[in-house]
Design a protein around this motif. Structure first.
Motif, PDB file in Angstrom:
ATOM      1  N   SER A  85      39.164  45.645  43.286  1.00 12.14           N
ATOM      2  CA  SER A  85      40.450  45.676  42.594  1.00 12.14           C
ATOM      3  C   SER A  85      41.599  45.367  43.560  1.00 12.14           C
ATOM      4  CB  SER A  85      40.619  47.038  41.919  1.00 12.14           C
ATOM      5  OG  SER A  85      41.727  47.043  41.051  1.00 12.14           O
ATOM      6  N   ASP A 109      36.041  42.799  40.439  1.00  6.46           N
ATOM      7  CA  ASP A 109      37.150  42.892  39.486  1.00  6.46           C
ATOM      8  C   ASP A 109      38.503  42.846  40.228  1.00  6.46           C
ATOM      9  OD1 ASP A 109      36.290  42.729  36.896  1.00  6.46           O
ATOM     10  OD2 ASP A 109      36.873  44.761  36.352  1.00  6.46           O
ATOM     11  N   HIS A 203      32.937  40.001  38.185  1.00  6.86           N
ATOM     12  CA  HIS A 203      33.910  40.438  37.181  1.00  6.86           C
ATOM     13  C   HIS A 203      33.211  41.175  36.040  1.00  6.86           C
ATOM     14  CE1 HIS A 203      37.660  38.373  38.464  1.00  6.86           C
ATOM     15  NE2 HIS A 203      36.812  37.618  39.131  1.00  6.86           N
ATOM     16  N   HIS A 231      35.752  48.439  34.900  1.00 11.54           N
ATOM     17  CA  HIS A 231      36.453  47.992  36.100  1.00 11.54           C
ATOM     18  C   HIS A 231      35.781  48.478  37.386  1.00 11.54           C
ATOM     19  CE1 HIS A 231      39.770  46.563  38.458  1.00 11.54           C
ATOM     20  NE2 HIS A 231      40.153  47.773  38.831  1.00 11.54           N
TER      21      HIS A 231
END
Length: 258
Positions: A85, A109, A203, A231
């Motif tokens: 992230s 992600d 992803h 996520h």
């Protein structure tokens, strides 16, 4: 002159970079598995302002990336970077700052490539965090924790509560709102064009994967979509993730170090 030494990809250090309101401890389920399966060292870094991080440093993406680049340069050979992230913004910038110290990169992600239409949303969210504290971000992390084993979800929520809301807001602004931020697609594209080593992007959504496909990528890069995961997909499926990272590392050609 001495012969060059080949850096075997199977023994390359793996450096893990946590995401927003995370910590080095957030990687525990991954670190334990990687150390059981990897021949090289595994380290989870502590970004400025995160729980357990030493004093000093500014909780911004540029400062975090500079810290990581300095850490990489101090190592004997190139490392495989893994960023989740927000941490993927950090690994991207460290990658371009110290390419000679990077074998390859794995992003999970990644918090980049966003549509410019989200600018107002990010501005409002940062302002809410500054005025409401943890209440403004709790639902985001609590909903993610529901998809994980309880002990892992508890780690996630503990990191969130242990991170100063001012730090959470400051990182969000540096991701998307500050001058030079790389979170929105045009800036992400410019930054990604400077990467030189292969990138594996994992992803959880087709939208994220399609946006990744719009970015310049070095030869040998690859995009995967793990449908059905959230996520924090690496924490939802740690065995699959560790196997994927191991296979990716083995696929990279050894670097030559003088």
């Amino acid at each position: 002159m001495e012969s060059p030494v080949m850096a075997d990809a199977s023994t390359t250090p793996i450096v893990l970079v946590h995401g927003w309101a995370g910590s080095a401890e957030a990687w525990h389920p991954i670190v334990s598995r990687l150390r059981a399966n990897a021949r090289g060292p595994v380290a989870a870094v502590r970004l400025p302002g995160s729980p357990g991080a030493p004093d000093g440093g500014t909780p911004t993406i540029p400062d975090a990336a500079a810290m990581l680049a300095e850490t990489l340069r101090a190592q004997a050979g190139p490392a495989l970077l893994v960023g989740h992230s927000m941490g993927a913004q950090v690994t991207l910038l460290a990658h371009v700052m110290a390419p000679e110290s990077v074998l390859g990169e794995v992003v999970i992600d990644p918090a980049y490539g966003a549509s410019n239409t989200a600018h107002v949303e990010m501005q409002e969210w940062a302002s809410r965090i500054e005025t409401q504290g943890h209440a403004a971000t709790y639902d985001f992390f609590a909903s993610a924790a529901e998809s994980m084993p309880p002990e892992v979800g508890d780690l996630l929520l503990a990191d969130h509560s242990a991170t100063d809301p001012a730090v959470i807001a400051r990182y969000l602004r540096s991701e998307y709102l500050d001058s030079g931020a790389i979170g929105f697609m045009p800036a992400t594209q410019r930054a990604a064009a400077r990467r030189t080593k292969p990138v594996l992007a994992i992803h959880s959504t087709e939208l994220g994967a399609s946006r990744e496909g719009m970015l310049p990528a070095p030869p040998g890069s690859r995009i995967e979509t793990w449908s059905g995961h959230g996520h924090f997909l690496h924490l939802e499926a740690p065995d699959r993730f560790v196997e994927t990272v191991g296979a990716w590392r083995r696929s990279l050609e050894p670097s030559v170090v003088e």
